[in-house]
Design an enzyme around this catalytic site. Structure first.
Site, PDB file in Angstrom:
ATOM      1  N   ASP A 161      19.513  30.172 -19.671  1.00  0.00           N
ATOM      2  CA  ASP A 161      18.406  29.804 -18.791  1.00  0.00           C
ATOM      3  C   ASP A 161      18.849  28.701 -17.821  1.00  0.00           C
ATOM      4  OD1 ASP A 161      15.343  30.152 -18.422  1.00  0.00           O
ATOM      5  OD2 ASP A 161      15.515  27.999 -18.721  1.00  0.00           O
ATOM      6  N   TYR A 260      13.663  21.562 -11.553  1.00  0.00           N
ATOM      7  CA  TYR A 260      12.983  22.596 -10.768  1.00  0.00           C
ATOM      8  C   TYR A 260      12.329  22.026  -9.514  1.00  0.00           C
ATOM      9  CZ  TYR A 260      13.898  25.592 -14.721  1.00  0.00           C
ATOM     10  OH  TYR A 260      14.534  26.317 -15.693  1.00  0.00           O
ATOM     11  N   HIS A 315      13.679  36.620 -24.013  1.00  0.00           N
ATOM     12  CA  HIS A 315      14.363  35.596 -23.217  1.00  0.00           C
ATOM     13  C   HIS A 315      15.314  34.724 -24.034  1.00  0.00           C
ATOM     14  CE1 HIS A 315      14.903  33.359 -19.543  1.00  0.00           C
ATOM     15  NE2 HIS A 315      14.594  32.216 -20.137  1.00  0.00           N
TER      16      HIS A 315
END
Length: 400
Positions: A161, A260, A315
């Site tokens: 990730d 982010y 995921h």
């Protein structure tokens, strides 16, 4: 091309667009939260106190807990295995920390020196609140210094990730630092941001540009976001409680969210050339957060790559099916057995790889229709079928 030009910022128009959308989504979330608060304010503010770490976070059986200070930043990591062996650096995702690799450390440390790092802002590493401390060049330089502080000049990187996203930037910027790169559940940065447009992640990405509010929102309903991410863990699982402990304060979210707030404004220069390091892309065939098409398209940025699907996982394939995940890692690290070589399928172009892999996905209920429709538009409606779980490899240098 000079290294400083391999990573570039997006255009002014795209930057303004992100900031405008962040305002819109920020107002929308505030309105929604206020509406919920009128009906059930206790639900929004209910946070269970967590003052003592769960036993799994202080248990040294997985490895030694160590710290190193680099240019004023303190980094925590867990190390296992002989220092005489090749180094594997494990980079976790979001929201996560070193514990993400609890099933890989014991297995890999039998033949490698394994270091599971808490990225800056996560776990027990320093958590600066200023966005400027999360500039990508600074992050990459810190990882480079960290590797050198361990007494080696290069290593194998396995990233999941967010950790894989940083790894992509690293192998572009300093390929000599990485012997092999495993990208788990994460496409190439230039593909990553494009593939958010049709998911709820796109709304969240714009929302987190707003200061302060996203951190408060993450704590709502006793850190419910952790339950949503780690659906593969039982409600009373000790590891689920460990994650909630690690993300139980507002400051525990500021650093992770700051990644982010910075990374969406960056891309790899298309003229920088392909990655020379061998890249192994691993993904779960049921991942709802990452588009399979994006994983496949990422191979266009690699000179040599392998692609492997972990069947039945979403995921977090390294946690959901650690046995098969570890087998894949070991196969590519120690060498290919005869069975692995037979499982590999040579392709002469990335276009044929996309056809084959997404043809395999067409046999699954969840992904079939939507993915095949997308691929048919790109391949003139020609899609071949191959068995699920097939590994793919491609070496542009030998296919010419």
């Amino acid at each position: 091309m000079a290294k400083e030009f391999r990573i570039q910022t997006i255009s002014v128009c795209d930057t303004i667009r992100i900031h405008c959308l962040s305002c819109i989504f920020g107002v929308w979330v505030i309105f929604k939260r206020l509406a919920k608060g009128v009906w059930n304010s206790q639900r929004l503010t209910n946070i269970q106190p967590r003052d003592n770490p769960p036993s799994c976070l202080v248990d040294s059986r997985l490895g030694q807990h160590k710290y190193v200070k680099l240019k004023g930043e303190k980094f925590h990591y867990v190390e296992s295995g002989s220092k005489e062996r090749p180094l594997i650096l494990l980079l976790h995702g979001f929201p996560d920390f070193w514990l993400s690799w609890r099933y890989q450390i014991p297995v890999l440390s039998q033949q490698f020196r394994v270091v599971a790092l808490d990225l800056k802002g996560f776990g027990d590493s320093d958590k600066p609140v200023w966005r400027s401390r999360y500039q990508i060049n600074r992050i990459l330089e810190e990882i480079k210094d960290f590797i050198h502080a361990l007494g080696v000049s290069n290593c194998i990187i396995i990233g999941h990730d967010l950790g894989a996203l940083i790894g992509w930037y690293l192998v572009h910027q300093t390929p000599e630092l990485v012997n092999k790169f495993f990208a788990v559940s994460c496409p190439h940065p230039n593909i990553y941001w494009q593939n958010l447009s049709n998911t709820c992640n796109y709304q969240w990405l714009n929302f987190v540009q707003v200061p302060y509010l996203p951190e408060i929102d993450a704590l709502k309903e006793d850190v419910k976001i952790i339950d949503q991410y780690y659906k593969h863990l039982a409600p009373n699982d000790v590891y689920l409680e460990a994650y909630k402990y690690a993300f139980s304060r507002k400051d525990d979210w500021t650093g992770p969210i700051n990644y982010y707030r910075k990374l969406p404004f960056l891309r790899i220069n298309e003229g920088a050339g392909n990655i020379s390091t061998t890249v192994i892309l691993i993904t779960g065939n049921k991942d709802q957060l990452v588009k399979l098409e994006g994983i496949v398209k990422s191979t266009e940025y690699c000179d040599k790559f392998y692609l492997k699907m972990i069947d039945g996982t979403e995921h977090f394939p390294h946690q959901e099916d650690p046995e098969n995940f570890n087998k894949v890692i070991i196969q590519f690290l120690i060498g290919k057995s005869t069975s692995v070589e037979k499982d590999m399928l040579q392709r002469s172009s990335s276009k044929r790889i996309m056809q084959g892999l997404l043809g395999a996905v067409s046999t699954t209920v969840k992904y079939g229709n939507s993915v095949i429709d997308n691929v048919q538009k790109k391949t003139n409606c020609v899609v071949s079928s191959i068995p699920i779980g097939l590994s793919l490899n491609y070496n542009q240098a030998t296919s010419k």
